[in-house]
Design a protein around this motif. Structure first.
Motif, short mmCIF file in Angstrom:
data_model
loop_
_atom_site.label_atom_id
_atom_site.label_comp_id
_atom_site.label_asym_id
_atom_site.label_seq_id
_atom_site.Cartn_x
_atom_site.Cartn_y
_atom_site.Cartn_z
N ASN A 308 0.74 -1.02 -0.11
CA ASN A 308 0.00 0.04 -0.03
C ASN A 308 0.88 1.49 0.02
OD1 ASN A 308 -2.41 -1.20 -0.09
ND2 ASN A 308 -2.61 -1.58 1.94
N ALA A 309 2.15 1.02 0.07
CA ALA A 309 3.10 2.32 0.18
C ALA A 309 3.08 2.88 -1.19
CB ALA A 309 4.48 2.06 0.35
N ILE A 310 2.61 2.21 -2.29
CA ILE A 310 2.59 2.61 -3.77
C ILE A 310 1.83 3.83 -4.04
CG2 ILE A 310 0.96 1.11 -4.74
CD1 ILE A 310 2.81 0.87 -7.09
N TRP A 311 0.53 3.97 -3.25
CA TRP A 311 -0.38 4.79 -3.46
C TRP A 311 -0.19 6.19 -3.20
CZ3 TRP A 311 -2.44 1.74 -6.50
CH2 TRP A 311 -2.89 0.52 -6.27
N ASP A 312 0.49 6.59 -1.83
CA ASP A 312 0.95 7.77 -1.42
C ASP A 312 2.02 8.24 -2.62
OD1 ASP A 312 -1.07 8.24 0.25
OD2 ASP A 312 0.32 7.55 1.92
N ASP A 313 2.91 7.29 -2.77
CA ASP A 313 4.23 7.59 -3.67
C ASP A 313 3.82 8.12 -5.21
OD1 ASP A 313 6.15 7.13 -1.45
OD2 ASP A 313 6.48 5.16 -1.97
N SER A 314 2.69 7.11 -5.61
CA SER A 314 2.24 7.51 -6.92
C SER A 314 1.57 8.64 -7.05
CB SER A 314 1.56 6.39 -7.24
OG SER A 314 0.74 6.78 -8.54
N PHE A 315 0.70 9.09 -5.96
CA PHE A 315 0.06 10.39 -5.94
C PHE A 315 1.10 11.61 -5.84
CE2 PHE A 315 -2.93 13.49 -3.98
CZ PHE A 315 -3.69 13.79 -5.17
N THR A 316 2.20 11.41 -5.23
CA THR A 316 3.39 12.48 -5.07
C THR A 316 3.80 12.65 -6.37
OG1 THR A 316 3.64 12.03 -2.90
CG2 THR A 316 5.47 12.85 -4.16
N ILE A 317 3.86 11.49 -7.21
CA ILE A 317 4.51 11.65 -8.77
C ILE A 317 3.73 12.43 -9.56
CG2 ILE A 317 5.04 10.38 -10.74
CD1 ILE A 317 5.73 8.03 -9.19
N LEU A 318 2.45 12.19 -9.54
CA LEU A 318 1.44 13.14 -10.11
C LEU A 318 1.38 14.62 -10.05
CD1 LEU A 318 -1.43 10.50 -10.50
CD2 LEU A 318 0.64 10.71 -11.90
N LEU A 319 1.44 14.72 -8.55
CA LEU A 319 1.21 16.20 -8.02
C LEU A 319 2.59 17.13 -8.60
CD1 LEU A 319 -0.18 15.72 -4.66
CD2 LEU A 319 -1.51 16.25 -6.58
N PHE A 320 3.63 16.41 -8.37
CA PHE A 320 4.94 17.12 -8.64
C PHE A 320 5.04 17.18 -10.11
CE2 PHE A 320 9.45 17.65 -9.43
CZ PHE A 320 9.90 18.60 -8.27
N GLU A 321 4.84 16.14 -10.87
CA GLU A 321 5.05 16.18 -12.48
C GLU A 321 3.94 17.03 -13.01
OE1 GLU A 321 7.76 12.44 -13.16
OE2 GLU A 321 5.57 12.12 -13.63
N LEU A 322 2.67 17.07 -12.54
CA LEU A 322 1.76 17.86 -13.08
C LEU A 322 2.16 19.23 -13.12
CD1 LEU A 322 -1.25 18.45 -14.09
CD2 LEU A 322 -1.96 18.43 -11.72
N ARG A 323 2.55 19.86 -11.90
CA ARG A 323 2.78 21.29 -11.93
C ARG A 323 4.20 21.65 -12.89
NH1 ARG A 323 6.97 23.49 -9.59
NH2 ARG A 323 7.57 21.78 -8.32
N GLU A 324 5.07 20.45 -13.05
CA GLU A 324 6.09 20.87 -13.93
C GLU A 324 5.91 20.70 -15.36
OE1 GLU A 324 9.89 18.91 -13.06
OE2 GLU A 324 10.25 20.43 -11.60
N THR A 325 5.05 19.51 -15.67
CA THR A 325 4.89 19.34 -17.08
C THR A 325 3.59 20.23 -17.78
OG1 THR A 325 3.34 17.62 -16.68
CG2 THR A 325 5.47 17.02 -16.92
#
Length: 498
Positions: A308-325
């Motif tokens: 279940n650690a994957i869910w918070d980590d995956s969401f962090t990826i989306l949040l950070f990359e959304l702002r940049e990309t």
């Protein structure tokens, strides 16, 4: 933008069946008439935002066929977060209503070079469903709410909602969707069509409105697996502007060998814990497993629980990359006529706030606001490494190796729920196994497997990274072995079978 004209109501009943077309030019005109009758009139599916000029598109189709190009003038609808030179690219948002870049995304340039004809743009969940936790899939401020052709009061799922509905309704030979996590496969399953999310890197993301440089990809949505393979072949290719596409293994023709591939002796893992809590979905899935066994597959039951650690980590990826990309994308577009051109996620947030009546009547922009404040690069890089390790080596790769299987299968999603703009989506999270493939960038194919109360459901095939061709071959073999009767669109509200 083309002004659409409705077909006579007397012809409406004749348009309900998916037609078989005769020649490229006739295909174009008949499909555009069908869009006018079923998308703008009749049930008003709201799947198509804008369409091609009939005479011009028909001429393109005839020319492609005469030149012997691979797709021979077949028509393709394009999700409205992918740039095409003749139309605006809005991502469903009024902030980009005038975003006419005059550019073809490389995947669209590849499509045209292969003889495909861009028939128009499809509606989507605004900003590919990354704006709010409370959104209703299939709604955008530009296109309204897309309806499911099988039951027009039901949802179309994911962000490639218009692409899924349009193919199910017979508006084009195929459509192109995009996926970050489920946005090709869920609408394909719920609309009763084939959807393929390729390995990340097979298809260029340049000039596609982004969410995640780690997970984003475009892919085909079609009536058959072979059509999906043909469209993938057309749109795939290296792009110097997208490093993920460079130096990776490719197949010249993804449709090669699909007709001959046999499942005899092929070991397939059945994700028992991901079938979900609905007995009706389980019954349809069990029939698909019987079909696979009759085709010679060796089925291996697998019980597995995600880390279940994957869910918070995956969401962090989306949040950070959304702002940049999204900032990188917005800075790449020309100045728009008729208003200021947004150049950052902060500009989009400000636009939505200033235009709350039209943009935020139904749901907020909470995820946008979270992404704007997610700026810790060290935390992002740690989360990305963790999520990729869990999804790939510790989940998919481990399952393939430990159980000696080439593919994994599970139901894709449950049946479509009633669309509800007030309360948002009603996903059944117990069904499906798509997230590991989305996060790791591995291939995921969904194929129709039957229906629950007349509402389509699909079966998912997963393979190792770059095993896209193998996954397509397995899906085509299942398609030939399938015994279930598939539902046809009713273009009416859902009602219980009598």
């Amino acid at each position: 933008m083309t002004i659409r004209k409705s077909a006579p109501l007397a012809a409406f009943s004749l348009l309900l069946a998916i037609p078989a077309f005769a020649s490229p030019g006739q295909d174009v005109l008949a499909q555009l008439e069908r869009i006018a009758a079923l998308d703008d009139d009749g049930p008003r599916l709201n799947a198509v935002i804008v369409q091609a000029e009939p005479d011009k598109a028909a001429a393109e189709a005839r020319a492609a066929a005469a030149a012997g190009l691979p797709l021979r003038g077949r028509t393709v609808l394009v999700k409205d977060n992918i740039e095409t030179r003749e139309f605006a690219t809005t991502a469903g948002s009024l902030a980009l209503a005038n975003n006419v870049t005059r550019r073809d995304a490389p995947l669209i340039a590849n499509l045209r070079a292969a003889g495909g004809v861009v028939l128009g743009k499809t509606n989507l969940s605004e900003w590919a469903n990354i704006r709010s936790d409370d959104s209703t899939s299939g709604w955008s401020a530009v296109g309204g709410l897309t309806k499911n052709p099988h039951a027009i009061d039901r949802n179309t799922c994911g962000s490639s909602s218009g692409s899924g509905a349009a193919v199910a309704a017979g508006f084009a030979w195929a459509a192109i969707g995009t996926e970050t996590n489920g946005s090709i496969t869920c609408p394909a399953s719920i609309n009763g069509i084939v959807g393929f999310k390729p390995s990340v890197g097979l298809v260029s993301r340049t000039h596609v409105v982004p969410i995640s440089s780690t997970q984003d990809t475009a892919g085909p949505m079609t009536q058959s697996v072979k059509d999906a393979a043909m469209l993938l072949t057309a749109i795939a290719g290296e792009d110097p502007a997208d490093a993920a596409t460079l130096g990776i293994p490719r197949v010249a023709d993804y449709a090669t060998g699909l007709d001959e591939f046999s499942l005899d002796g092929v070991r397939i893992g059945v994700m028992r814990g991901q079938i979900g809590n609905r007995e009706d979905v389980k019954a349809v899935f069990e029939r698909s497993l019987d079909d696979l066994e009759r085709a010679g597959a060796v089925l291996v039951d697998i019980e597995f629980a995600m880390n279940n650690a994957i869910w918070d980590d995956s969401f962090t990826i989306l949040l950070f990359e959304l702002r940049e990309t999204i900032g990188e994308y917005l800075r790449s577009i020309p100045e728009m006529e008729g208003g200021e051109t947004p150049r950052s996620l902060a500009d989009l947030i400000a636009f939505n706030t200033a235009n709350a009546d039209s943009e935020m009547r139904w749901f907020d922009q909470g995820i946008f606001e979270q992404a704007e404040s997610t700026t810790d690069r060290e935390a992002y890089e740690k989360a990305r490494a963790n999520a990729l390790r869990i999804a790939g080596p510790e989940t998919l790769d481990k399952l393939f190796a430990e159980h000696g299987v080439q593919f994994l299968v599970a139901p894709t999603r449950g049946p479509a729920w009633v669309s509800d703009l007030v309360n948002g989506d009603h996903f059944n999270g117990s069904i499906g196994f798509g997230s590991p493939a989305a996060i790791a960038g591995y291939p995921h194919l969904t194929v129709p497997m039957g229906a629950v109360e007349g509402l389509p459901v699909g079966i998912s095939f997963f393979g190792a990274k770059w095993e896209d061709h193998a996954v397509l071959k397995a899906g085509a073999a299942y398609e030939r072995a399938r015994t279930a009767t598939l539902p046809t669109p009713s273009f009416k509200r859902w009602k219980p079978a009598e």
